[in-house]
Write a protein that holds these residues in place. Structure first.
Motif, short mmCIF file in Angstrom:
data_model
loop_
_atom_site.label_atom_id
_atom_site.label_comp_id
_atom_site.label_asym_id
_atom_site.label_seq_id
_atom_site.Cartn_x
_atom_site.Cartn_y
_atom_site.Cartn_z
N PHE A 186 4.16 -23.02 20.11
CA PHE A 186 4.56 -22.68 18.74
C PHE A 186 5.11 -23.95 18.11
N VAL A 187 4.71 -24.21 16.87
CA VAL A 187 5.29 -25.31 16.12
C VAL A 187 5.96 -24.73 14.87
N LEU A 188 7.23 -25.03 14.68
CA LEU A 188 7.95 -24.63 13.47
C LEU A 188 8.08 -25.87 12.61
N TRP A 189 7.71 -25.75 11.35
CA TRP A 189 7.66 -26.93 10.50
C TRP A 189 8.07 -26.57 9.07
N VAL A 190 8.15 -27.60 8.21
CA VAL A 190 8.63 -27.40 6.84
C VAL A 190 7.47 -27.50 5.84
N PHE A 191 7.37 -26.51 4.98
CA PHE A 191 6.43 -26.61 3.84
C PHE A 191 7.07 -27.58 2.84
N ASP A 192 7.00 -28.88 3.14
CA ASP A 192 7.76 -29.83 2.33
C ASP A 192 7.09 -30.16 1.00
N ARG B 184 8.18 -19.64 0.28
CA ARG B 184 9.07 -18.68 0.94
C ARG B 184 10.53 -19.03 0.66
N PRO B 185 11.44 -18.06 0.73
CA PRO B 185 12.87 -18.36 0.53
C PRO B 185 13.35 -19.51 1.42
N ASN B 186 12.99 -19.49 2.71
CA ASN B 186 13.17 -20.68 3.55
C ASN B 186 11.78 -21.18 3.91
N PRO B 187 11.44 -22.39 3.47
CA PRO B 187 10.04 -22.86 3.57
C PRO B 187 9.66 -23.30 4.98
N ILE B 188 9.70 -22.35 5.93
CA ILE B 188 9.34 -22.68 7.31
C ILE B 188 7.95 -22.17 7.61
N GLY B 189 7.11 -23.05 8.16
CA GLY B 189 5.78 -22.66 8.62
C GLY B 189 5.80 -22.47 10.12
N LEU B 190 4.88 -21.62 10.61
CA LEU B 190 4.78 -21.35 12.05
C LEU B 190 3.32 -21.45 12.42
N SER B 191 2.98 -22.30 13.37
CA SER B 191 1.60 -22.44 13.81
C SER B 191 1.54 -22.36 15.32
N VAL B 192 0.42 -21.84 15.83
CA VAL B 192 0.15 -21.88 17.26
C VAL B 192 -0.91 -22.96 17.48
N VAL B 193 -0.63 -23.93 18.31
CA VAL B 193 -1.60 -24.99 18.60
C VAL B 193 -1.89 -25.02 20.09
N GLU B 194 -3.05 -25.58 20.41
CA GLU B 194 -3.43 -25.76 21.81
C GLU B 194 -3.06 -27.19 22.21
#
Lengths: 158, 158
Positions: free
Chosen positions: A60-66, A95-105
């Motif tokens: 899981f990668v948590l990141w910012v919609f910057d 989003r109210p808190n601009p956090i993205g969530l991605s699943v990567v291999e």
């Protein structure tokens, strides 16, 4: 109940290297597949935090919609032009808190740099956290609400 | 490459209601199962953001480890007393950015309050974001590194 005004400050642990320089290049909406390769580049002083990560196939990668500004509670999203949906029932970037969530291999590691497949972030995106992907909800237990309906409508239309 | 010192400020969108008041009560480590029921209580002004969420069986919840202090890059965690592992290869609460990620099953909704099963957070935990759970990595494609090894060792020991 905690303090609703309480702010939490986060700092990037690193940045995404991606082939995408512009939002328009990222596959979105129905049938979007994320096969692009890229890298997660950690701050060198955090490299020790990656110990033993090579054993995991997915992260899981948590990141910012910057590059998103503000938020919209009921946005219209690419998958469904017919009706808007609640932001918490969608993957809208605003989003109210601009956090993205991605699943990567995870393909490999070179020191503080993880080579990964499946990036759907822009080049330079700030990373907040990386976690091992440990278990999945079985497909037969999953209901996908308006997303499944919108996909079915699109298939019917051909 | 972005600015590494760039801080991002987040504010809770609501709080978790959970039966757990103390970390010691939360099932952890080998074989831990999260079946506890609880609620995600959103700030009333954000309720519109939940539109159409009832159609999803499972949700991602992003939240703050608000009762953890500081971080440890190579922590020893409950699942494996024999060796420490990198924080980004573990679910340790003491992370550079103290964000938790849980998958919960959505049981129902009452206005700005989502009733869920599978909470592994403390009562009063601040919520940063809620996202629909849309797809799983198939079990046969998943490698679980040191976690699988630690589980196997524990089984052998009985």
């Amino acid at each position: 109940m905690g303090d609703l005004a309480q702010a939490v400050e986060m700092r990037p642990i690193g940045f995404v290297r991606s082939p995408y320089r512009d939002k328009a290049e990222i596959p979105k909406g129905p049938g979007a597949e994320h096969r692009a390769e890229g890298a997660l580049e950690l701050r060198p002083e955090l490299e020790a935090g990656l110990q033993d990560i090579e054993g995991f196939s997915h992260l899981f990668v948590l990141w910012v919609f910057d590059r998103s500004l503000g938020y919209e509670l009921v946005p219209t999203v690419p998958l469904d032009a017919e009706a808007p949906h609640g932001v918490f029932a969608s993957r809208s970037p605003r989003r109210p808190n601009p956090i993205g969530l991605s699943v990567v291999e995870l393909l490999g590691r070179d020191g503080p740099r993880l080579l990964v497949r499946g990036v759907d972030m822009l080049d330079g995106t700030p990373i907040l956290d990386i976690k091992p992907y440990l278990s999945s909800v079985p497909a037969e237990k999953l209901r996908r609400g308006w997303v499944a309906e919108a996909e079915a409508r699109r298939k019917e239309k051909g």
